[in-house]
Motif scaffolding. Sequence first.
Motif, PDB file in Angstrom:
ATOM      1  N   GLU A 126       0.873  -1.187   0.238  1.00 56.08           N
ATOM      2  CA  GLU A 126      -0.473  -0.545   0.343  1.00 56.08           C
ATOM      3  C   GLU A 126       0.718   0.849  -0.079  1.00 56.08           C
ATOM      4  O   GLU A 126       0.734   2.064  -1.066  1.00 56.08           O
ATOM      5  N   ARG A 127       1.838   0.881   0.758  1.00 55.53           N
ATOM      6  CA  ARG A 127       3.017   2.023   0.860  1.00 55.53           C
ATOM      7  C   ARG A 127       3.532   2.793  -0.014  1.00 55.53           C
ATOM      8  O   ARG A 127       3.244   3.901  -0.934  1.00 55.53           O
ATOM      9  N   ALA A 128       3.784   1.492  -1.639  1.00 57.89           N
ATOM     10  CA  ALA A 128       4.648   1.757  -2.411  1.00 57.89           C
ATOM     11  C   ALA A 128       3.527   2.259  -2.990  1.00 57.89           C
ATOM     12  O   ALA A 128       4.009   3.099  -4.306  1.00 57.89           O
ATOM     13  N   HIS A 129       2.024   1.801  -3.391  1.00 59.80           N
ATOM     14  CA  HIS A 129       1.402   2.079  -3.998  1.00 59.80           C
ATOM     15  C   HIS A 129       1.296   3.781  -3.771  1.00 59.80           C
ATOM     16  O   HIS A 129       0.624   4.829  -5.193  1.00 59.80           O
ATOM     17  N   VAL A 130       1.144   4.399  -2.778  1.00 61.38           N
ATOM     18  CA  VAL A 130       0.807   5.721  -2.366  1.00 61.38           C
ATOM     19  C   VAL A 130       1.815   6.562  -3.234  1.00 61.38           C
ATOM     20  O   VAL A 130       1.224   7.752  -4.285  1.00 61.38           O
ATOM     21  N   PHE A 131       3.347   6.077  -2.713  1.00 61.32           N
ATOM     22  CA  PHE A 131       4.328   7.284  -3.479  1.00 61.32           C
ATOM     23  C   PHE A 131       4.476   7.664  -5.226  1.00 61.32           C
ATOM     24  O   PHE A 131       4.388   8.105  -5.979  1.00 61.32           O
ATOM     25  N   ARG A 132       3.633   5.791  -5.619  1.00 63.53           N
ATOM     26  CA  ARG A 132       4.115   5.908  -6.670  1.00 63.53           C
ATOM     27  C   ARG A 132       2.912   6.498  -7.771  1.00 63.53           C
ATOM     28  O   ARG A 132       2.884   7.702  -8.377  1.00 63.53           O
ATOM     29  N   LEU A 133       1.518   6.883  -6.890  1.00 62.53           N
ATOM     30  CA  LEU A 133       0.792   7.412  -7.447  1.00 62.53           C
ATOM     31  C   LEU A 133       0.781   9.493  -6.802  1.00 62.53           C
ATOM     32  O   LEU A 133       0.657   9.827  -7.964  1.00 62.53           O
ATOM     33  N   ALA A 134       1.465   9.907  -6.291  1.00 63.35           N
ATOM     34  CA  ALA A 134       1.885  11.033  -5.611  1.00 63.35           C
ATOM     35  C   ALA A 134       2.824  11.062  -6.214  1.00 63.35           C
ATOM     36  O   ALA A 134       3.913  12.659  -6.780  1.00 63.35           O
ATOM     37  N   GLU A 135       3.786  10.267  -7.448  1.00 60.05           N
ATOM     38  CA  GLU A 135       5.490  10.622  -8.152  1.00 60.05           C
ATOM     39  C   GLU A 135       6.417  10.868  -7.341  1.00 60.05           C
ATOM     40  O   GLU A 135       7.302  11.720  -7.468  1.00 60.05           O
ATOM     41  N   LEU A 136       6.516   9.931  -6.528  1.00 59.79           N
ATOM     42  CA  LEU A 136       7.332  10.606  -5.637  1.00 59.79           C
ATOM     43  C   LEU A 136       8.512   9.397  -5.101  1.00 59.79           C
ATOM     44  O   LEU A 136       7.741   7.956  -5.057  1.00 59.79           O
ATOM     45  N   PRO A 137       9.591   9.507  -4.952  1.00 56.32           N
ATOM     46  CA  PRO A 137      10.336   8.272  -3.779  1.00 56.32           C
ATOM     47  C   PRO A 137      10.010   8.014  -2.617  1.00 56.32           C
ATOM     48  O   PRO A 137       9.650   9.042  -1.439  1.00 56.32           O
ATOM     49  N   ASP A 138      10.244   6.865  -2.456  1.00 57.89           N
ATOM     50  CA  ASP A 138       9.975   7.206  -0.993  1.00 57.89           C
ATOM     51  C   ASP A 138      10.708   6.758   0.459  1.00 57.89           C
ATOM     52  O   ASP A 138      12.208   6.602  -0.229  1.00 57.89           O
ATOM     53  N   PRO A 139      11.256   7.953   1.261  1.00 54.81           N
ATOM     54  CA  PRO A 139      12.366   8.297   1.505  1.00 54.81           C
ATOM     55  C   PRO A 139      12.469   7.328   2.633  1.00 54.81           C
ATOM     56  O   PRO A 139      13.839   7.210   3.361  1.00 54.81           O
ATOM     57  N   GLU A 140      12.298   6.536   3.016  1.00 51.45           N
ATOM     58  CA  GLU A 140      12.392   5.177   3.754  1.00 51.45           C
ATOM     59  C   GLU A 140      13.109   4.296   3.364  1.00 51.45           C
ATOM     60  O   GLU A 140      11.568   2.596   3.186  1.00 51.45           O
ATOM     61  N   LEU A 141      13.605   4.307   2.164  1.00 56.13           N
ATOM     62  CA  LEU A 141      13.696   2.712   1.230  1.00 56.13           C
ATOM     63  C   LEU A 141      13.374   1.475   1.777  1.00 56.13           C
ATOM     64  O   LEU A 141      13.840   1.292   2.980  1.00 56.13           O
ATOM     65  N   VAL A 142      12.233   0.354   1.350  1.00 53.54           N
ATOM     66  CA  VAL A 142      12.646  -0.721   2.620  1.00 53.54           C
ATOM     67  C   VAL A 142      13.731  -1.633   1.234  1.00 53.54           C
ATOM     68  O   VAL A 142      13.341  -2.310   0.031  1.00 53.54           O
ATOM     69  N   VAL A 143      15.046  -2.347   1.765  1.00 54.51           N
ATOM     70  CA  VAL A 143      15.882  -3.517   1.138  1.00 54.51           C
ATOM     71  C   VAL A 143      15.920  -4.829   1.347  1.00 54.51           C
ATOM     72  O   VAL A 143      16.126  -5.438   2.921  1.00 54.51           O
ATOM     73  N   SER A 144      15.066  -5.730   0.658  1.00 50.47           N
ATOM     74  CA  SER A 144      14.664  -6.926   0.915  1.00 50.47           C
ATOM     75  C   SER A 144      15.558  -7.806   0.766  1.00 50.47           C
ATOM     76  O   SER A 144      16.003  -7.479  -0.675  1.00 50.47           O
ATOM     77  N   VAL A 145      16.135  -8.879   1.138  1.00 55.16           N
ATOM     78  CA  VAL A 145      16.693 -10.149   0.833  1.00 55.16           C
ATOM     79  C   VAL A 145      15.673 -11.011   0.007  1.00 55.16           C
ATOM     80  O   VAL A 145      14.446 -11.566   0.370  1.00 55.16           O
ATOM     81  N   PRO A 146      15.939 -10.633  -2.185  1.00 56.61           N
ATOM     82  CA  PRO A 146      15.368 -11.723  -2.460  1.00 56.61           C
ATOM     83  C   PRO A 146      15.600 -12.662  -2.162  1.00 56.61           C
ATOM     84  O   PRO A 146      16.540 -13.654  -1.293  1.00 56.61           O
ATOM     85  N   GLN A 147      14.387 -14.018  -2.565  1.00 53.34           N
ATOM     86  CA  GLN A 147      14.351 -15.172  -2.022  1.00 53.34           C
ATOM     87  C   GLN A 147      13.876 -15.864  -4.024  1.00 53.34           C
ATOM     88  O   GLN A 147      13.215 -15.268  -4.568  1.00 53.34           O
ATOM     89  N   VAL A 148      14.889 -17.048  -3.424  1.00 54.53           N
ATOM     90  CA  VAL A 148      14.123 -18.399  -4.636  1.00 54.53           C
ATOM     91  C   VAL A 148      13.236 -19.425  -4.177  1.00 54.53           C
ATOM     92  O   VAL A 148      14.601 -20.295  -3.909  1.00 54.53           O
ATOM     93  N   GLY A 149      12.201 -19.592  -4.736  1.00 54.09           N
ATOM     94  CA  GLY A 149      12.019 -21.219  -4.307  1.00 54.09           C
ATOM     95  C   GLY A 149      11.962 -21.994  -5.124  1.00 54.09           C
ATOM     96  O   GLY A 149      12.865 -22.071  -6.170  1.00 54.09           O
ATOM     97  N   GLU A 150      11.605 -22.750  -4.991  1.00 48.78           N
ATOM     98  CA  GLU A 150      11.377 -24.368  -5.596  1.00 48.78           C
ATOM     99  C   GLU A 150      11.031 -24.451  -7.187  1.00 48.78           C
ATOM    100  O   GLU A 150      11.214 -24.587  -7.656  1.00 48.78           O
TER     101      GLU A 150
END
Length: 341
Positions: A126-150
């Motif tokens: 939801e947060r990413a959706h809000v910033f996309r609609l506002a055409e603004l960068p998220d000032p607190e970028l969430v960095v997730s660890v990529p996962q590859v499943g079976e």
Amino acid sequence: MPQESTRGEPAPLTADWGGSPADWSGGAAPPASPARRVRPTREQTAGRRRDLGDFVRSRRERTTPEMVGLPPGPRRRTPGLRREEVALLAGIGVTWYTWLEQGRSINVSAQVLLSVVRVLGLDDVERAHVFRLAELPDPELVVSVPQVGEGVQAVLDQLSPFPAAVIGPRWEILASNRAHVGLMGDYPALPACSRNIIWLVFTDPGWRALTANWELAARSLVAKMRGASAADAGDPGWAQLLDRLRSASPEFCEMWDRQDVLGFDNAIKCLYHHELGTLNLQTVNMVMGDQRGVRVTVYTPRDEETREKLAGLPTVTPRKIEQAPEAVAREYLRGEVLVSA
């Protein structure tokens, strides 16, 4: 054909090319067709503001006073929080917040929008959706660890003998099939922090020998790296990778300092395999929708001769990748932070 570079005068990243992409034999992608820049209309801009206002209002109406630590109070005529309550909790004016929900033409800063997001308790999507609609960068970028499943690994295996791999946002090789290892070399034997395409392009002589017109291909990769890292500004993993590459490769430093930037695209490649010879390939990239910046890259043949050669890739003994001892030591000491970032 792209012109050969001379010292101080590198070949252009987009060479003059009059043929079709299928005829391209350079190390990077052929020039794309000219694109027409289209300005958003007033109606489109107004539509995004309305969509933003509607979404914020819907989440306000789903947020109860108890969820934000307020007493329930008297019976409410509308569900959820009142506008003045959101404005108070976010530290903004009631009029400004009202205009935000109404989709009016107002200046919206990332920090103020972040305050609204926090009050409404929006999740990452939801947060990413809000910033996309506002055409603004998220000032607190969430960095997730990529996962590859079976399931993803099973897809890669089914694509054999076409080389295929899952590539992370910083060009980490997260998973692959036997054909990809046969093509690129035995990178799975390296420390996890060394299994990175950009790192190998600039530190592995065998990877250099594999690539036709290495300099043009490397410059294109560095330009794409600059564009991708800017999109993830604030991600410490990019800063660490940049620091490692600067320490390991003067050529990388020279290319990076040119400030070239490119977007991501599918590439036409001519590769020289140590056993199979010349391979004319095209990369096809498919975004993994559940993980930002993670993609599946598949190398597909551009001619029948290459298709026949690819059939032998899964059984090829992978080329051993030699890493300089000091580079390996640096990877162990500093690279693990990058893997876990």
